[in-house]
Design a protein around this motif. Sequence first.
Motif, short mmCIF file in Angstrom:
data_model
loop_
_atom_site.label_atom_id
_atom_site.label_comp_id
_atom_site.label_asym_id
_atom_site.label_seq_id
_atom_site.Cartn_x
_atom_site.Cartn_y
_atom_site.Cartn_z
N ALA A 108 2.61 -11.48 -5.50
CA ALA A 108 2.50 -12.04 -6.68
C ALA A 108 2.45 -13.66 -6.42
CB ALA A 108 3.54 -11.73 -7.64
N LEU A 109 3.28 -14.24 -5.66
CA LEU A 109 3.50 -15.51 -5.32
C LEU A 109 2.32 -16.20 -4.89
CD1 LEU A 109 6.93 -15.88 -3.74
CD2 LEU A 109 6.30 -16.50 -5.98
N VAL A 110 1.63 -15.41 -4.10
CA VAL A 110 0.29 -15.89 -3.54
C VAL A 110 -0.78 -15.88 -4.38
CG1 VAL A 110 -1.75 -15.15 -1.84
CG2 VAL A 110 0.73 -15.19 -0.84
N ILE A 111 -1.06 -14.73 -5.16
CA ILE A 111 -2.24 -14.67 -6.06
C ILE A 111 -2.22 -15.37 -7.49
CG2 ILE A 111 -1.77 -12.72 -7.27
CD1 ILE A 111 -5.36 -13.83 -5.88
N LEU A 144 -0.76 -12.51 -15.77
CA LEU A 144 -1.13 -12.07 -14.73
C LEU A 144 0.44 -11.30 -14.18
CD1 LEU A 144 -2.71 -11.03 -12.48
CD2 LEU A 144 -2.16 -13.22 -11.39
N LEU A 145 1.25 -12.04 -14.11
CA LEU A 145 2.53 -11.20 -13.59
C LEU A 145 3.10 -10.25 -14.37
CD1 LEU A 145 4.74 -14.56 -12.62
CD2 LEU A 145 3.36 -12.92 -11.11
N LEU A 146 2.80 -10.20 -15.73
CA LEU A 146 3.00 -9.37 -16.63
C LEU A 146 2.17 -8.17 -16.44
CD1 LEU A 146 4.71 -8.39 -19.24
CD2 LEU A 146 2.93 -9.35 -20.57
N VAL A 147 1.12 -8.17 -16.16
CA VAL A 147 -0.19 -7.13 -16.00
C VAL A 147 0.60 -6.52 -14.74
CG1 VAL A 147 -2.22 -6.40 -15.62
CG2 VAL A 147 -1.70 -7.91 -17.26
N MET A 148 0.68 -7.21 -13.64
CA MET A 148 1.18 -6.82 -12.49
C MET A 148 2.65 -6.03 -12.51
SD MET A 148 0.07 -9.80 -10.07
CE MET A 148 0.65 -9.03 -8.13
N PRO A 179 -6.12 -6.90 -12.90
CA PRO A 179 -5.29 -7.45 -13.61
C PRO A 179 -5.58 -9.21 -13.50
CG PRO A 179 -4.19 -6.77 -11.40
CD PRO A 179 -5.60 -6.27 -11.66
N ILE A 180 -6.16 -9.64 -12.45
CA ILE A 180 -6.70 -11.09 -12.60
C ILE A 180 -7.71 -11.39 -13.71
CG2 ILE A 180 -8.10 -12.81 -11.30
CD1 ILE A 180 -6.97 -11.79 -8.87
#
Length: 257
Positions: free
Chosen positions: A145-148, A250-254, A211-212
């Motif tokens: 998550a930190l990367v994308i 994005l973080l929410l979807v992930m 998710p993106i």
Amino acid sequence: MHTSGISLRQEWQAFWLALGFLTRIPMLARIDYSQALMNQSSVYFPLVGLLLGGLYAALFYGLNLALNPLICILLVMSFHLWITGAFHEDGLADSLDALGGGYTVEARLRIMKDSRIGTYGTVALVMALGLKAALLVDIDQIWLALVIAPCASRLTPLLLMYLMTYVTDPDKSKSKPVAERFSGARLWVASFFVLGISLVLWAWWPLLAVPILIAVAVVTFCWGRNLKRTLGGYTGDALGASVVFTELALLLVMAFA
């Protein structure tokens, strides 16, 4: 050959210009600065985000050897705020202050240019940073998550630049160099780069592109529609806010996946 050499040199300079514009990292290349080159550099925003994401993931990995994940995330977020100069977070605060406190387009634009932070901006910053930390803790592969997230989130402002018009007087704005309409060809290049990175990371998160696409599309539509209604277009601060919103989406979807 001569034209090609000039083009490659311009692209190289455009990359370093993007890096210097979005971060505190020194530009290690001679830049023949121009407004056109600054506008051209926008295509490299997702690449700069990927480089930042790599730094965040490496820092998290090292810290996680001795500290618990939440502390690691907060330290990584602190590093992010330092290395970017809280660039996009500043845009979020200014945008929310303006849209929350202004009742006309002129008033909103005037508030947005004010360097002071108000109630709406403060609340937005606190909630955004707190939600980001909470979502990262809830994601199994925090490093991914930190990367994308920094990479994908920087695609949204490019879409807004392409689809909308700039509403602040460019001669009086700090965002003058990127105020020109973003070209469709370079938008496609940036989009394929982000989707290509999601394919590279397939082994760790299959269908990461989904998710993106959801995050970028939802924020582009919702935030863009709100900007069109309240301002008639976008500003530099609004573009910065779109990066923060896309990261959170994005973080929410992930986190749900």
